[in-house]
Structure formats: structure tokens, C-alpha cells
Design an enzyme around this catalytic site. Sequence first.
Site, short mmCIF file in Angstrom:
data_model
loop_
_atom_site.label_atom_id
_atom_site.label_comp_id
_atom_site.label_asym_id
_atom_site.label_seq_id
_atom_site.Cartn_x
_atom_site.Cartn_y
_atom_site.Cartn_z
N THR A 166 56.82 -8.54 -17.55
CA THR A 166 56.08 -9.60 -17.55
C THR A 166 56.91 -10.07 -19.67
O THR A 166 56.91 -10.64 -19.57
CB THR A 166 55.17 -9.90 -17.55
OG1 THR A 166 54.01 -8.38 -17.81
CG2 THR A 166 54.60 -9.49 -16.11
N GLY B 49 62.97 10.33 -18.78
CA GLY B 49 63.20 9.50 -17.34
C GLY B 49 62.36 8.95 -16.44
O GLY B 49 62.32 8.94 -16.06
N GLY C 11 59.51 7.21 -16.91
CA GLY C 11 59.38 5.23 -17.13
C GLY C 11 58.02 5.93 -17.67
O GLY C 11 57.42 4.67 -17.28
N SER D 117 58.67 5.91 -21.24
CA SER D 117 59.16 5.80 -22.41
C SER D 117 59.36 6.46 -23.67
O SER D 117 58.50 6.90 -24.68
CB SER D 117 57.91 4.65 -22.77
OG SER D 117 58.01 3.09 -22.12
N ASP E 145 56.42 -1.38 -24.54
CA ASP E 145 56.88 0.15 -24.59
C ASP E 145 56.88 0.44 -26.47
O ASP E 145 55.89 1.49 -26.94
CB ASP E 145 58.29 0.99 -24.13
CG ASP E 145 58.03 0.88 -23.05
OD1 ASP E 145 57.36 -0.03 -22.29
OD2 ASP E 145 59.01 0.76 -22.14
#
Length: 344
Positions: A8, A96, A98, A100, A146
Site C-alpha cells: 500500500t 532477506g 522480509g 527489512s 520500511d
Amino acid sequence: MNLIGDHTDYQEGWCVPMAIDREVVVTWTARPDAIVRATSDGQPGVVELDANDPPDPRTVEPRWGSYVAAVARLLQDRGVTPRGLDASVHSTVPVGAGLSSSAALEVAVACALLDAADAELAPLDVALLAQAAEHAATGVPCGIMDQLASVSGRAGHALLIDCRSLTTTPVLIPTGVAVLVVHSGVDRALVDSEYAARREACEAAARRLGVLALRDAVPADVRDDPFARHVVSENARALAFADALRSGDLRTAGGLMSASHASLRDDFRVSTPELDTLVDLLERGGAHGARLTGAGFGGCVVALVADARVHALAAETAVDYGAATGRTATPFVVRAADGARSEV
Ligand code: ADP
Ligand code: MG
């Protein structure tokens, strides 16, 4: 780590991440020249570059030096006179997954280089610079979530981010609930190319509708477009989730997380069988709700679980996941922490 509101941010919508109690720490000493020299306990090689003339980030070896070069370049573009430093990077953020680690690295390096240069940027500007560094280092057109979470996190709180105005509103996480992250044991694959493809599809949908971003679309506009439908419905869920958290309504908050996962799986198509299995096991085991976190295509899921239940559920989920998939799940509880800071 994102609680809800995935894919989003680049459509100027809403998301509810939190900074977690895992961190990238950059320890440094000043140098008399403008050479930036860095090692990391998590990645191989020595990064060495001239901050007066930073190289093209995409050409830097070792690869993780791309992020350092990108930050150095962007600081120079903003008129910060570079100073050299000898730095060592220490991290407890899984790479890696997810969660961040790249944003954490960019923000930490930016803070160190700013300090070394005796310069300052507003927190939002640090986040924007780190986001631009991610683009320059990887070519992946990520949104602001992030980096802004990494900069603006508040202990004990999630952050409702309005990705149009770039304002962050801390939302207290109620007592009695734990945030459980479970790594699926599957590295994220295809995430860069698929991410860019999803982003392009969303931009095309916004153009078709004649809106600036899908934030401005309503459900009736996107009924026949599953990608856009995800973004529009996810925005509504992120806002409702923040409200539910504020009022301590964990049942509603959890239900919204599970609905978010279904939308990411069925409409946005970024889930994997492993992530679906984990979400299913967590829900059946009594989590308030669970969903994939990060952009998808592997990595982690997140669940809200009653404090009293969380350790048992983590252990049971790991066993059942192993039996169902033959893979190893790694569960860990995270707490909402303050964002980046400098210490003398
Ligand atoms: P994520 O951000 O989800 O962890 P990415 O693929 O975006 O995954 O970022 C991972 C990359 O970021 C690593 O391959 C490495 O280049 C860099 N990185 C992350 N943490 C560190 C660290 N502690 N030291 C050096 N490089 C790091
Ligand atoms: Mg990343």
C-alpha cells in the site's frame, strides 16, 4: 516489521508496521580523510570508498557496499560535506527475511555518516534518503514503509503511517498480546522482479481510473482488478486495524490480519504454500490473526497471540510445520522498539 498494510505504501496508502527489538549497529571512529571503510559481521568483504567521490552503487563490491555507497552519494547530493570513518556493522536483523535488514542498514549507515560529518537531517529526511538509497543500490522501487518505521519506531507502539502525508501516529500495542514472527525457512525468491511488476500494475490501474494513486480509489472502482482490489481493501484494513488496536479489540485486529493474508494470497498473489501453511497453523492454534509480512514470496509470517499462549503456540507450530512441509520454521517473539538513534 509490518503488522498490516502490505503493497500500500507505494500507492500513498496506509500501513501499520513497528520497529522491532532487532537492530543494525554501526560502530565507527573518525578518519582524517574522506575514506569510508566498513566491515560487517553478517556479510563478507571490506567496503572501501571515497566519500568525496562515491562510486556508482550498482558497481560496488562486496554487494552490500552498494547500500553504503548509495547513502554516501545521496548525502553528498544533499550538501553534506563527507568525512571518512572506519566502521564495523553488527546486526541481529535476519537478512532477506522480509524484516527489512536493508532498510535498517541504510538508516544506520546514514546516521553514522551524518554524525561523522557533524551534520543533521530531520528524521523524515533520513527515511527518504534511505529509501532513495535502496532504489539506487538495488533498482527495486520500494515504498517508504520500511525506512520510516526504522527511523520513527516507538517502544511499545505500532506506527500508523499515512504514506501520502508521510505522518506517523504511534498506536499503543495493548498489554497481554505478543507479536510472534515465524520464518518459513524459505528464502524470498523473485521478490525484486515481482515487486516491480505489482507496482507497475497498480500504477496502471491508478492511471486507468484517473486517480493520483489507488489510495483515492473506492471498492466499486476496482471490483474487476484483483491487484488494485487488494490495495484498496488493504488500505481499509490498515485503518480499521489501527482503530482496533487502539481500543484493545484484538479479535477484530486479528481478523483483519487474516483477511489481509487472504487478500495477499488470492488477489495480490504474493504468498507461497509455506506461508499459507504457517498462517493456517497459527490461526488454528488460537492466534488472534496471522499473515505474511514483508512483500511476500517467502520469508516470514506475523501473528498476534495472547501472551499466555505464545510460547506453546510457537513450539507447536514449528513441529506441525515441519511435519507438513519437511522444512524448518524459526519462531521468535518481537517487541516494538524505538527507531534509530545515535549514541556518543
Ligand atoms: P531484507 O531487507 O528483507 O532483509 P533485502 O534483500 O532487501 O532483504 O536486503 C538484504 C541485503 O541487505 C543483504 O543481502 C545485504 O546486502 C544487506 N544487508 C543487510 N544486513 C546487513 C548487514 N548486517 N551487513 C551488511 N549488509 C547487510
Ligand atoms: Mg530489504
